[in-house]
Enzyme design. Structure first.
Site, PDB file in Angstrom:
ATOM      1  N   LYS A   1      -0.060   2.617 -27.372  1.00  0.00           N
ATOM      2  CA  LYS A   1      -0.924   1.666 -28.082  1.00  0.00           C
ATOM      3  C   LYS A   1      -2.005   1.193 -27.112  1.00  0.00           C
ATOM      4  O   LYS A   1      -1.710   0.926 -25.935  1.00  0.00           O
ATOM      5  CB  LYS A   1      -0.081   0.493 -28.580  1.00  0.00           C
ATOM      6  CG  LYS A   1      -0.835  -0.526 -29.405  1.00  0.00           C
ATOM      7  CD  LYS A   1       0.097  -1.632 -29.910  1.00  0.00           C
ATOM      8  CE  LYS A   1      -0.615  -2.661 -30.756  1.00  0.00           C
ATOM      9  NZ  LYS A   1       0.299  -3.726 -31.251  1.00  0.00           N
TER      10      LYS A   1
ATOM     11  N   SER B   1       0.265  -4.429 -36.257  1.00  0.00           N
ATOM     12  CA  SER B   1      -0.952  -3.986 -35.632  1.00  0.00           C
ATOM     13  C   SER B   1      -0.826  -2.631 -34.939  1.00  0.00           C
ATOM     14  O   SER B   1      -1.837  -2.013 -34.628  1.00  0.00           O
ATOM     15  CB  SER B   1      -1.402  -5.021 -34.592  1.00  0.00           C
ATOM     16  OG  SER B   1      -0.435  -5.127 -33.562  1.00  0.00           O
TER      17      SER B   1
ATOM     18  N   SER C   1       4.675  -6.260 -35.526  1.00  0.00           N
ATOM     19  CA  SER C   1       3.755  -5.130 -35.349  1.00  0.00           C
ATOM     20  C   SER C   1       4.378  -3.808 -34.939  1.00  0.00           C
ATOM     21  O   SER C   1       3.674  -2.797 -34.904  1.00  0.00           O
ATOM     22  CB  SER C   1       2.689  -5.490 -34.323  1.00  0.00           C
ATOM     23  OG  SER C   1       1.694  -6.246 -34.934  1.00  0.00           O
TER      24      SER C   1
HETATM   25  N1  GLN Z   1       0.811  -9.131 -38.370  1.00  0.00           N
HETATM   26  C1  GLN Z   1       1.090 -10.207 -37.475  1.00  0.00           C
HETATM   27  C2  GLN Z   1      -0.199 -10.855 -37.036  1.00  0.00           C
HETATM   28  O1  GLN Z   1      -1.185 -10.538 -37.595  1.00  0.00           O
HETATM   29  C3  GLN Z   1       1.865  -9.693 -36.299  1.00  0.00           C
HETATM   30  C4  GLN Z   1       1.021  -9.006 -35.308  1.00  0.00           C
HETATM   31  C5  GLN Z   1       1.811  -8.472 -34.145  1.00  0.00           C
HETATM   32  O2  GLN Z   1       3.031  -8.409 -34.160  1.00  0.00           O
HETATM   33  N2  GLN Z   1       1.090  -8.145 -33.095  1.00  0.00           N
HETATM   34  O3  GLN Z   1      -0.233 -11.650 -36.173  1.00  0.00           O
END
Ligand code: GLN
Length: 487
Positions: free
Chosen positions: A80, A155, A179
């Site tokens: 990532k 994400s 995420s």
């Molecule tokens: N979808 C969640 C957010 O927008 C989690 C994001 C993540 O785990 N990095 O913050």
């Protein structure tokens, strides 16, 4: 080289590499060819590191020939783009870091290098890991290989989708509020968030430091055990890592689950969840019972507050963490006369809409006069959420639930409504607030052919039970190795 080589897991490739039936260079070339043929369509990669990959593969082949290969030697993986990599562009999905070449490797990255893995490149993600669909990437959304019109989740969208589309054998992602688990569910792969403190975050570009954790995406549970084992462990460079031995996670697989107590949290089975998801998850629970587990209903009474608490704490931490992007030390600089105007111009041009929204929300929650009412209050409720889990884990070994209320939604479906987007993490966020480990694994498909995820959760540092339970279920169900028809 046959296409089905690309469907193999790391543990299936190991004997082929060690016996010399294939070389890492051949395997790496096959992956690079696949990426150059398919990734225009999928957009899973922000940066492909072809030359680096071939060099790493060559040196892996030498290690293999010398008889000193480990489980990941010569295996093509990808990272990532939130993980800093020495001399490899690291964008964090943002325009502000579009041309940032870090001078060092993060600890997880360095461990994988040490293990002889081959780096194919850096994967697409929501900007600064803020999002649930990969649509907040400055590099465009990653596409779901099960249905190109749908999101990958986020994400870590590129990390999940590239494993499903066989554009990498395995990948690393990060999970702050879901995420890893949510995109794994949307893309039909295994994704695991380890306990907070299990994997060093040195060299992980911080979003919300009390929540962020690095973890694996793989095609099956055995590969997840391998990859977690390779990156886990204490690190003097991250004071939140725990000084405890890392168990042999692969050795834990195969353990019987007879007598295991599996908790089903009432609050995770709610109206509004897609009935096909509800059914697939309940079928998995019955399967666990058939395998000898004892199913116990439990309650996590503060679940309802988790999303609100998360969006106060995560945005507060993000507003502070992202202050470092001031145009002086990293990335983009929009010179505009004096220093303050330069800060403003750079941040206005470099950050996307969602990142700006979160910085503003977080700054507000931390400001004098509101701190007690929002941030401090959220911290207190966080404590209650963690207590719900510790009480549940006095009664059970594992908790079991859906990962998401819906399967992968359409690209564009939720972009106009941030609140709707935030609610898609309702089942994954509580675990981060409690610092616990969790895993998402495929547990079925909808009539439309979209993958469904099952979430398993365990007590702090009990990744072994998490993995052995997942493995038992994987062996007893037909979902392992199901891939989209993209090859
Ligand atoms: N979808 C969640 C957010 O927008 C989690 C994001 C993540 O785990 N990095 O913050």
């Amino acid at each position: 080289m046959s296409a089905d080589l690309l469907t193999k897991t790391a543990h299936e490739l190991r004997p082929l590499l060690d016996s010399g039936e294939i070389t890492s260079v051949e395997l790496t070339k096959a992956y690079l060819d696949r990426i150059s043929a398919a990734d225009d369509k999928f957009n899973h990669y922000i940066t492909v590191t072809g030359d680096t990959a071939l060099e790493m593969a060559k040196s892996a082949d030498e290690t293999i020939a010398a008889g000193s290969a480990g489980p990941l030697t010569g295996i093509p993986i990808a990272l990532k783009d939130v993980l800093v990599t020495e001399d490899i562009r690291t964008t964090c999905g943002s325009k502000i870091l579009e041309n940032f070449n870090p001078p060092y490797d993060g600890t997880a990255v360095a461990k994988l290098k040490e293990a002889g893995a081959v780096f194919l490149g850096k994967l697409n993600m929501d900007e600064f890991a803020m999002g649930s669909s990969n649509e907040n990437s400055a590099f465009g959304p990653a596409k779901n290989p099960w249905d190109i019109g749908r999101v990958t989740g986020g994400s870590s969208g590129g990390s999940a989708a590239s494993v499903a589309a066989r554009q990498a054998v395995m990948t690393l992602g990060t999970d702050t509020g879901g995420s890893i688990r949510q995109p794994a569910a949307f893309c039909g792969v295994v994704g695991m968030k380890p306990t907070y403190g299990r994997v060093s975050r040195y060299g992980l570009i911080a979003f919300a430091s009390s929540l962020d954790q690095i973890g694996p995406f793989t095609q099956d549970v055995t590969d997840a055990a391998l990859l977690l084992g390779a990156v886990a462990g204490d690190d003097p460079r991250d004071s939140t890592t725990i000084d405890a031995p890392v168990p042999d996670y692969v050795a834990a697989l195969g353990k019987e689950i007879k007598g295991l107590k599996v908790g089903v949290p009432r609050e995770y089975f709610i109206e509004g969840t897609d009935p096909e998801i509800d059914k697939a998850v309940r079928d998995s629970i019955s399967k666990l019972e058939e395998l000898g587990a004892e199913i116990v209903e439990v309650s996590l009474p503060h679940t309802d507050y988790a999303v609100a608490v998360y969006y106060l704490i995560a945005t507060a931490e993000a507003s502070s963490n992202l202050a470092r992007f001031d145009s002086v030390r990293f990335g983009l600089r929009e010179s505009a006369g004096d220093l303050i105007s330069t800060y403003t111009a750079t941040r206005a041009a470099g950050f996307g809409e969602e990142v700006k929204r979160r910085i503003m929300l977080g700054t507000y929650a931390l400001s004098a006069g509101y701190y007690d009412a929002y941030y401090l209050r959220a911290q207190k409720v966080r404590r209650l959420i963690a207590k719900d889990f510790s009480e549940a884990f006095e009664k059970v070994d594992i908790l079991c639930s859906p990962v998401t209320p819906t399967t992968a939604f359409k690209v564009g479906e939720k972009t106009d409504d941030p609140l709707k987007m935030y609610l898609s993490d309702i089942f994954t966020i509580p675990l981060n607030l409690a610092g616990l480990p969790g895993l998402s694994m495929p547990c079925g498909f909808t009539n439309d052919g979209l993958p469904i995820g099952l979430q398993l959760m365990a007590n702090h540092f009990d990744e072994s039970t998490l993995l052995s339970t997942a493995y038992a279920l994987e062996q007893a169900t037909p979902w392992r190795g199901r891939l989209p028809e993209v090859l």
